[in-house]
Design a protein around this motif. Structure first.
Motif, mmCIF file in Angstrom:
data_model
loop_
_atom_site.group_PDB
_atom_site.id
_atom_site.type_symbol
_atom_site.label_atom_id
_atom_site.label_comp_id
_atom_site.label_asym_id
_atom_site.label_seq_id
_atom_site.Cartn_x
_atom_site.Cartn_y
_atom_site.Cartn_z
ATOM 1 N N VAL A 93 0.842 -1.197 0.000
ATOM 2 C CA VAL A 93 0.000 0.000 0.000
ATOM 3 C C VAL A 93 0.879 1.250 0.000
ATOM 4 O O VAL A 93 2.094 1.173 0.161
ATOM 5 C CB VAL A 93 -0.962 0.024 1.211
ATOM 6 C CG1 VAL A 93 -1.906 -1.175 1.177
ATOM 7 C CG2 VAL A 93 -0.189 0.063 2.530
ATOM 8 N N ASP A 94 0.220 2.398 -0.152
ATOM 9 C CA ASP A 94 0.945 3.665 -0.219
ATOM 10 C C ASP A 94 0.950 4.424 1.101
ATOM 11 O O ASP A 94 1.784 5.314 1.309
ATOM 12 C CB ASP A 94 0.305 4.554 -1.294
ATOM 13 C CG ASP A 94 0.331 3.900 -2.647
ATOM 14 O OD1 ASP A 94 1.415 3.856 -3.259
ATOM 15 O OD2 ASP A 94 -0.724 3.393 -3.101
ATOM 16 N N ILE A 95 0.019 4.094 1.989
ATOM 17 C CA ILE A 95 -0.093 4.812 3.260
ATOM 18 C C ILE A 95 -0.856 3.930 4.245
ATOM 19 O O ILE A 95 -1.699 3.117 3.849
ATOM 20 C CB ILE A 95 -0.791 6.184 3.053
ATOM 21 C CG1 ILE A 95 -0.672 7.062 4.298
ATOM 22 C CG2 ILE A 95 -2.234 6.022 2.587
ATOM 23 C CD1 ILE A 95 -0.996 8.539 4.035
ATOM 24 N N ILE A 96 -0.536 4.075 5.539
ATOM 25 C CA ILE A 96 -1.138 3.259 6.599
ATOM 26 C C ILE A 96 -1.733 4.171 7.655
ATOM 27 O O ILE A 96 -1.137 5.180 8.031
ATOM 28 C CB ILE A 96 -0.082 2.352 7.267
ATOM 29 C CG1 ILE A 96 0.515 1.378 6.257
ATOM 30 C CG2 ILE A 96 -0.673 1.598 8.460
ATOM 31 C CD1 ILE A 96 1.752 0.652 6.785
ATOM 32 N N MET A 97 -2.913 3.817 8.143
ATOM 33 C CA MET A 97 -3.499 4.453 9.318
ATOM 34 C C MET A 97 -3.846 3.346 10.302
ATOM 35 O O MET A 97 -4.444 2.341 9.922
ATOM 36 C CB MET A 97 -4.772 5.232 8.962
ATOM 37 C CG MET A 97 -5.369 6.039 10.130
ATOM 38 S SD MET A 97 -6.265 5.077 11.385
ATOM 39 C CE MET A 97 -7.590 4.354 10.425
ATOM 40 N N ALA A 98 -3.472 3.510 11.564
ATOM 41 C CA ALA A 98 -3.811 2.511 12.577
ATOM 42 C C ALA A 98 -4.386 3.188 13.809
ATOM 43 O O ALA A 98 -3.904 4.229 14.249
ATOM 44 C CB ALA A 98 -2.584 1.686 12.953
ATOM 45 N N ARG A 99 -5.428 2.588 14.328
ATOM 46 C CA ARG A 99 -6.073 3.046 15.564
ATOM 47 C C ARG A 99 -5.714 2.016 16.629
ATOM 48 O O ARG A 99 -6.238 0.888 16.615
ATOM 49 C CB ARG A 99 -7.581 3.150 15.342
ATOM 50 C CG ARG A 99 -8.378 3.662 16.535
ATOM 51 C CD ARG A 99 -9.828 3.847 16.119
ATOM 52 N NE ARG A 99 -10.697 4.079 17.238
ATOM 53 C CZ ARG A 99 -10.979 5.277 17.755
ATOM 54 N NH1 ARG A 99 -10.420 6.351 17.233
ATOM 55 N NH2 ARG A 99 -11.804 5.410 18.769
ATOM 56 N N LEU A 100 -4.811 2.398 17.525
ATOM 57 C CA LEU A 100 -4.166 1.440 18.414
ATOM 58 C C LEU A 100 -4.357 1.821 19.883
ATOM 59 O O LEU A 100 -4.623 2.980 20.198
ATOM 60 C CB LEU A 100 -2.678 1.361 18.087
ATOM 61 C CG LEU A 100 -2.370 0.973 16.629
ATOM 62 C CD1 LEU A 100 -0.912 1.231 16.293
ATOM 63 C CD2 LEU A 100 -2.730 -0.489 16.378
ATOM 64 N N ILE A 101 -4.195 0.857 20.748
ATOM 65 C CA ILE A 101 -4.408 1.110 22.175
ATOM 66 C C ILE A 101 -3.225 1.848 22.790
ATOM 67 O O ILE A 101 -3.396 2.861 23.460
ATOM 68 C CB ILE A 101 -4.689 -0.216 22.915
ATOM 69 C CG1 ILE A 101 -6.040 -0.801 22.453
ATOM 70 C CG2 ILE A 101 -4.707 -0.001 24.426
ATOM 71 C CD1 ILE A 101 -6.331 -2.199 22.976
ATOM 72 N N LYS A 102 -2.025 1.354 22.556
ATOM 73 C CA LYS A 102 -0.852 1.902 23.231
ATOM 74 C C LYS A 102 -0.066 2.849 22.331
ATOM 75 O O LYS A 102 0.147 2.571 21.152
ATOM 76 C CB LYS A 102 0.075 0.780 23.691
ATOM 77 C CG LYS A 102 -0.532 -0.127 24.757
ATOM 78 C CD LYS A 102 0.459 -1.218 25.143
ATOM 79 C CE LYS A 102 -0.118 -2.141 26.211
ATOM 80 N NZ LYS A 102 0.832 -3.227 26.562
ATOM 81 N N ASN A 103 0.413 3.934 22.917
ATOM 82 C CA ASN A 103 1.282 4.852 22.179
ATOM 83 C C ASN A 103 2.581 4.151 21.764
ATOM 84 O O ASN A 103 3.144 4.460 20.702
ATOM 85 C CB ASN A 103 1.598 6.075 23.039
ATOM 86 C CG ASN A 103 2.553 7.027 22.362
ATOM 87 O OD1 ASN A 103 3.748 7.029 22.652
ATOM 88 N ND2 ASN A 103 2.049 7.834 21.443
ATOM 89 N N GLU A 104 3.040 3.208 22.560
ATOM 90 C CA GLU A 104 4.264 2.481 22.224
ATOM 91 C C GLU A 104 4.131 1.745 20.890
ATOM 92 O O GLU A 104 5.095 1.667 20.115
ATOM 93 C CB GLU A 104 4.616 1.477 23.330
ATOM 94 C CG GLU A 104 4.986 2.104 24.657
ATOM 95 C CD GLU A 104 3.795 2.338 25.573
ATOM 96 O OE1 GLU A 104 4.009 2.404 26.797
ATOM 97 O OE2 GLU A 104 2.661 2.470 25.075
ATOM 98 N N CYS A 121 -5.438 7.259 16.487
ATOM 99 C CA CYS A 121 -5.811 7.400 17.903
ATOM 100 C C CYS A 121 -4.992 6.400 18.695
ATOM 101 O O CYS A 121 -4.819 5.250 18.287
ATOM 102 C CB CYS A 121 -7.305 7.128 18.134
ATOM 103 S SG CYS A 121 -7.808 7.279 19.866
ATOM 104 N N ASP A 122 -4.456 6.840 19.811
ATOM 105 C CA ASP A 122 -3.831 5.926 20.756
ATOM 106 C C ASP A 122 -4.118 6.424 22.161
ATOM 107 O O ASP A 122 -4.927 7.340 22.352
ATOM 108 C CB ASP A 122 -2.328 5.766 20.477
ATOM 109 C CG ASP A 122 -1.498 7.021 20.748
ATOM 110 O OD1 ASP A 122 -1.846 7.816 21.641
ATOM 111 O OD2 ASP A 122 -0.478 7.223 20.064
ATOM 112 N N SER A 123 -3.465 5.850 23.149
ATOM 113 C CA SER A 123 -3.742 6.193 24.545
ATOM 114 C C SER A 123 -3.296 7.605 24.909
ATOM 115 O O SER A 123 -3.721 8.137 25.939
ATOM 116 C CB SER A 123 -3.029 5.194 25.468
ATOM 117 O OG SER A 123 -1.625 5.193 25.191
#
Length: 311
Positions: A93-104, A121-123
């Motif tokens: 792909v050309d770009i990724i977006m992830a909505r994750l729990i931890k900032n790490e 979005c993250d914590s």
């Protein structure tokens, strides 16, 4: 190549440009209809979502590209070595977006991606939400030079608001935050923002009539859920949820709190009516809140376009 994990690596000029693009995209969608033709977006969801899923999918489609959505639990991120998985996705792909729990985990993606990466979005941070909020403020008031009072938990939304006001150096953010969530932002983060003069931290121990006197001076009053979405209906979290709600109920955005105030009320959704905001206030300000939510799509279109064509 540039990532958007938060606003740290963006100048005020760059953020202004993204907001200008978003405004133009909203007014002239046909102008950008093929601007990302042939481009592919991968979105990954570890956290539940309505707005992030729908806004990014429709944003990419409206720009002529394609979005591929996957739940974390259905992916091999739950099984495999994450760095190789991140790099594999970037081969497709050309770009990724992830909505994750931890900032790490967000930082891990940012450090290892081979294509632009967006923190959905993250914590600790929620940059795309705050860009949508900024777009809404500009539409309603003509600029970011307003007084905005945030009442609620010191959380990811609040942190990105603090970051935006400190970075843009326009208007003032007043934070009334009796509840402090665990985030990666240390005391230095807030102290640096205070030093700009564009973030004022209010004492949560102040009498409620004093808090209401601040509310009368605001153009926007912003609230958010007091209990993180993944915990709200979790039976194991019930005791802590009850304690949080009891502590925070005096800070509900209600008709009494807003007496004498002409402020617009913002809420980033999902909403727990009867807790952080009363049903009557929600009814009065629902159109503004929906404007704010719709602007997620327009702001994210601008972020996608900016990262893929300007960086």
């Amino acid at each position: 190549m540039k990532n958007m994990l938060n606003f740290k690596n963006f100048s005020s000029e760059e953020l202004s440009q993204i907001l200008e693009i978003a405004l133009d995209m909203k007014k002239n969608p046909e102008k950008y209809a093929d601007s990302l033709k042939g481009k592919k977006l991968y979105t990954l969801f570890e956290k539940t979502s309505t707005r992030t899923y729908l806004s990014f999918s429709t944003a990419m489609t409206e720009l002529g590209g394609t979005a591929y959505n996957q739940l974390w639990r259905d992916s091999n991120f739950v099984l495999g070595e994450p760095v190789s998985e991140i790099r594999y996705v970037g081969r497709n792909v050309d770009i990724i977006m992830a909505r994750l729990i931890k900032n790490e985990t967000v930082e891990l993606f940012g450090a290892n991606t081979i294509v632009p990466f967006i923190n959905g979005c993250d914590s600790s941070y929620h940059p795309c939400q705050i860009l949508a909020d900024a777009l809404t403020v500009i539409e309603k008031f003509g600029s970011l030079d307003i007084n905005l009072m945030y009442v609620g938990a010191k959380n990811n939304v609040f942190n990105s608001l603090v970051e935006l006001f400190a970075k843009m150096k326009k208007g003032r953010l007043y934070g009334l935050t009796p509840l402090v969530n665990k985030t990666v932002c240390g005391a230095d983060f807030y102290e640096a923002a205070k030093a700009t003069g564009h973030y004022i931290e209010l004492d949560p121990a102040m009498p409620m009539d004093e808090a209401q006197s601040y509310a009368k001076k605001m153009q926007v009053i912003y609230t958010d859920t007091w209990v993180d979405m993944e915990f709200f209906n979790n039976p194991a979290y019930q005791k802590q949820k009850e304690e949080t709600l009891a502590k925070m109920m005096p800070y509900q955005i209600s008709d009494a709190f807003l007496e004498g105030s002409d402020a617009l009320v913002f809420h980033d959704m999902p909403i727990h009516a009867g807790f952080e905001i009363s049903q009557s206030v929600l009814d009065k300000h629902m159109e503004t809140i929906l404007d704010q939510a719709e602007n997620r799509r327009h702001a994210e279109k601008a972020v996608l376009y900016y990262l893929l064509t300007k960086c």
